[in-house]
Scaffold this active site. Sequence first.
Site, PDB file in Angstrom:
ATOM      1  N   ASP A   8       0.853  -1.180   0.000  1.00 57.46           N
ATOM      2  CA  ASP A   8       0.000   0.000   0.000  1.00 57.46           C
ATOM      3  C   ASP A   8       0.893   1.234   0.000  1.00 57.46           C
ATOM      4  OD1 ASP A   8      -2.348   1.403  -0.058  1.00 57.46           O
ATOM      5  OD2 ASP A   8      -3.087   0.721   1.887  1.00 57.46           O
ATOM      6  N   HIS A 115      -7.556   5.456   7.150  1.00 60.87           N
ATOM      7  CA  HIS A 115      -8.851   5.143   6.533  1.00 60.87           C
ATOM      8  C   HIS A 115      -8.948   3.628   6.414  1.00 60.87           C
ATOM      9  CE1 HIS A 115      -6.156   4.823   3.071  1.00 60.87           C
ATOM     10  NE2 HIS A 115      -7.081   4.063   2.496  1.00 60.87           N
TER      11      HIS A 115
END
Length: 275
Positions: A8, A115
């Site tokens: 990520d 998030h």
Amino acid sequence: MRILISADMEGATGVTWTDDVVPGSPQWDRFRRLFTGDVNAVLAGLFEAGAADVLVNEAHSAQRNLLLEDLDPRARMLTGRHKPLSMMQGIDSGVDGVAFLGYHAGAGFDGVLSHTYLENQITGVWLDDVPASEGRLNAAMAAEYGVPVLLVSGDDETCDDARDYAPEAELVQVKECVSRYAAICLPPARTADLLTGAAADAMARAGREERRVGAHRIEVEFDASHLAQATAVIPTVEQIGTRRVGFDAPDMTEAMKCFKVVTAIAAGAVQGIYG
């Protein structure tokens, strides 16, 4: 030994705000290089410690951010959408360990760009009544395939989170969260050394484990009621509060497939600046 890297971008070296990770800006072009550098640093440690094959699953946003031409030539890269297992595509291919690179804290928590899947519409996710980041969700899927989480990198909040869901993993803090859009960052030369060393150490834990398969429940809370209403039309998904939905699944793979549908429907229900 065969290893999977789930890569990520929000937790990569130097990343602190939106333009760093959203395609099209000069900042994104700059941080693609730093992101690729982090991946190469982990690859160096994994291969140094005996990995025979490493698959890098590009797991950020549209999943076309890493620079293939700059990637360590010993690795393979899975890039692009759409993947049935999303961030964890490849976990079912007989790998002996997984590294969570560039991860971040979950929705509703402190952390740089924190998030869970959606950037700002989701205010909380719970897996079996425990607040869940992407890391916790993905670790549960890895456990279902008997794959240990070997390494987690990101900011300090990410590492604190990982101490709970992957207590035996090597943790690499590349920055210290000051706010959602600010951090004290280490330069790439320093984070590369940390990532390479941790990856090499992590290989000592590589090896298949007993699979932990079982039913799971996921609940999702949104920032607006219409998103709960929109996602509750999905079979098996029930609206359990004004802004909250929940669903049960027979295993983690099915749970994550349903969660992926929930997030896709919610994203499609967002209307301009009103959300």
